[in-house]
Design a protein around this motif. Structure first.
Motif, short mmCIF file in Angstrom:
data_model
loop_
_atom_site.label_atom_id
_atom_site.label_comp_id
_atom_site.label_asym_id
_atom_site.label_seq_id
_atom_site.Cartn_x
_atom_site.Cartn_y
_atom_site.Cartn_z
N LYS A 1 3.17 10.86 4.82
CA LYS A 1 2.06 11.44 5.57
C LYS A 1 0.78 10.64 5.38
O LYS A 1 -0.02 10.50 6.30
N ALA A 2 0.56 10.12 4.17
CA ALA A 2 -0.63 9.32 3.90
C ALA A 2 -0.64 8.06 4.77
O ALA A 2 -1.68 7.66 5.31
N GLU A 3 0.53 7.43 4.91
CA GLU A 3 0.61 6.23 5.75
C GLU A 3 0.34 6.57 7.21
O GLU A 3 -0.36 5.84 7.92
N LYS A 4 0.90 7.70 7.67
CA LYS A 4 0.69 8.11 9.06
C LYS A 4 -0.79 8.39 9.31
O LYS A 4 -1.32 8.07 10.38
N LYS B 1 -7.37 -2.99 4.88
CA LYS B 1 -7.59 -2.30 3.60
C LYS B 1 -6.62 -1.14 3.39
O LYS B 1 -6.29 -0.79 2.25
N TRP B 2 -6.19 -0.49 4.47
CA TRP B 2 -5.36 0.70 4.33
C TRP B 2 -3.86 0.44 4.46
O TRP B 2 -3.07 1.14 3.84
N LEU B 3 -3.49 -0.54 5.26
CA LEU B 3 -2.08 -0.67 5.62
C LEU B 3 -1.43 -1.97 5.16
O LEU B 3 -0.23 -1.99 4.87
N ARG C 1 0.83 -1.20 0.00
CA ARG C 1 0.00 0.00 0.00
C ARG C 1 0.87 1.26 0.00
O ARG C 1 0.50 2.28 -0.62
N PHE C 2 1.99 1.19 0.71
CA PHE C 2 2.87 2.34 0.82
C PHE C 2 4.31 1.88 0.54
O PHE C 2 5.06 1.57 1.46
N PRO C 3 4.68 1.82 -0.76
CA PRO C 3 6.05 1.38 -1.09
C PRO C 3 7.10 2.25 -0.42
O PRO C 3 8.17 1.78 -0.06
#
Length: 375
Positions: free
Chosen positions: A50-53, A120-122, A43-45
């Motif tokens: 900030k999006a991951e946080k 779903k997000w992480l 999800r966060f390569p």
């Protein structure tokens, strides 16, 4: 790495597996087990964006709300008002069950939402296809399974997402504690001595009972005082403590569950064989013709009020227990094993010149069915 020839997957050797990264070993292990990863994307390569946080804080917030819901359940379960009160008094007991239901729902709902958003997000986005087969596991497959578990833990992000780990711990703690509180909490607090006292207890310093010298008058359901002249030979009356002031639970002498008492007038010629220490509880004290017993059956708490005046037997209609009034309400038939408690009574002359009953003291034993501290 694992190589595919047609439909056959070649297992890597143990040395090859040890040279792989956990993710490579996980993919290889999946292929050996017939699981083909069609699509896999982090999800966060780029870690720490900030999006991951924001996603991490959103998941942690759900777990925190879940934990607060569980904490609110525990606090309200222990401190909330649940006892029924009469109309016209505080009715906060009505909210007890709805509040418990709402806080429990909040705890479970946000725990579920947090887990779904976490996935779903992480966690990595992945699509797989699995072949179905049953074979014994080899040592290489065990190593590959171990690598899969390690990679799965890494995919959750728990080792590097302490905020989620802490909030999940709080939510999980609430989830584990709430059932224990609900099942065990009601049995923790002892009833103290409340089961050993009724509203017949004298009130020598209460100005409302100055006329009766602190003793509690016996009244009917309309608070009308009852005296010897109100009963015919062989008759009985249900009486209550003449206490109008309501206690902290909203009960007065007539509405309190421990209050109902039977005053029985014996027939001419009937004599009482009193229990030890209770010979002077009736009126007159010598050769009593009026006796007062708790109306609450000592078997299951039903009202024992069917009186057969010729034989002196008092019947509880619920389970057919019978008590012999001429032997101080001794149980003589049915499941009850303990005599009905006897109320010490006396007579005072009122301002109108008539005689009225008063309770000389409270019951000398706990009324109602047995409980754990009763001998």
């Amino acid at each position: 790495m694992t190589h595919s020839h047609g439909e056959t997957d070649i297992e890597p050797t143990a040395d090859e597996i040890r040279e792989m990264s956990p993710e490579e070993a996980m993919i290889a292990g999946a292929a050996v087990d017939g699981i083909h990863i069609v699509h896999r994307r982090d999800r966060f390569p780029v870690r720490g964006t900030k999006a991951e946080k924001r996603a991490e804080r959103g998941v942690a917030l759900c777990f925190l709300i879940s934990a607060l819901g569980g904490l609110a359940f525990i606090v309200y379960f222990c401190a909330g008002k649940w006892k029924w009160h009469l109309p016209g008094t505080s009715q906060t007991f009505r909210f007890y069950t709805p509040v418990l239901g709402a806080t429990l729902a909040i705890m479970l709902l946000f725990l579920g939402i947090g887990l779904i958003l976490w996935a779903k997000w992480l966690m990595p986005e992945e699509e797989t296809i699995q072949d179905r087969h049953d074979v014994a596991s080899t040592d290489e497959e065990k190593l590959l399974t171990e690598a899969t578990l390690i990679q799965g833990l890494d995919d959750t992000g728990l080792p590097r997402r302490s905020l989620i780990l802490r909030s999940l711990g709080l939510a999980g703690g609430a989830l584990a504690t709430v059932p224990l509180v609900a099942l065990v909490g009601a049995m923790i607090k002892k009833p103290g001595d409340q089961l050993f006292h009724t509203m017949f207890r004298p009130r020598p310093h209460d100005p409302d009972f100055t006329e009766t010298k602190g003793l509690i008058p016996l009244v009917d359901s309309n608070f009308r005082r009852i005296g010897p002249d109100d009963l015919e030979p062989g008759g009985l009356a249900t009486v209550f403590p003449g206490v109008r002031a309501e206690n902290e639970n909203g009960y007065n002498g007539v509405t309190d569950a421990s209050s109902p008492t039977l005053v029985i007038r014996l027939r001419p010629g009937q004599k009482v064989k009193s229990r030890k220490g209770q010979a002077g509880f009736g009126w007159p004290r010598e050769n009593p013709q009026y006796l007062a017993f708790s109306k609450i059956c000592t078997h299951a708490g039903c009202p024992a009020s069917l009186y057969e005046q010729q034989t002196g037997r008092l019947l509880c209609p619920c389970h057919q227990s019978q008590f012999q009034v001429l032997e101080d309400a001794k149980p003589v038939f049915g499941p009850a094993t303990r005599s009905l408690p006897k109320l010490p009574i006396d007579v005072q002359t009122g301002a109108d010149g008539r005689q009225y009953f008063v309770a000389r003291s409270d019951y000398k034993e706990a009324i109602g069915p047995g409980f754990w501290e009763r001998p």
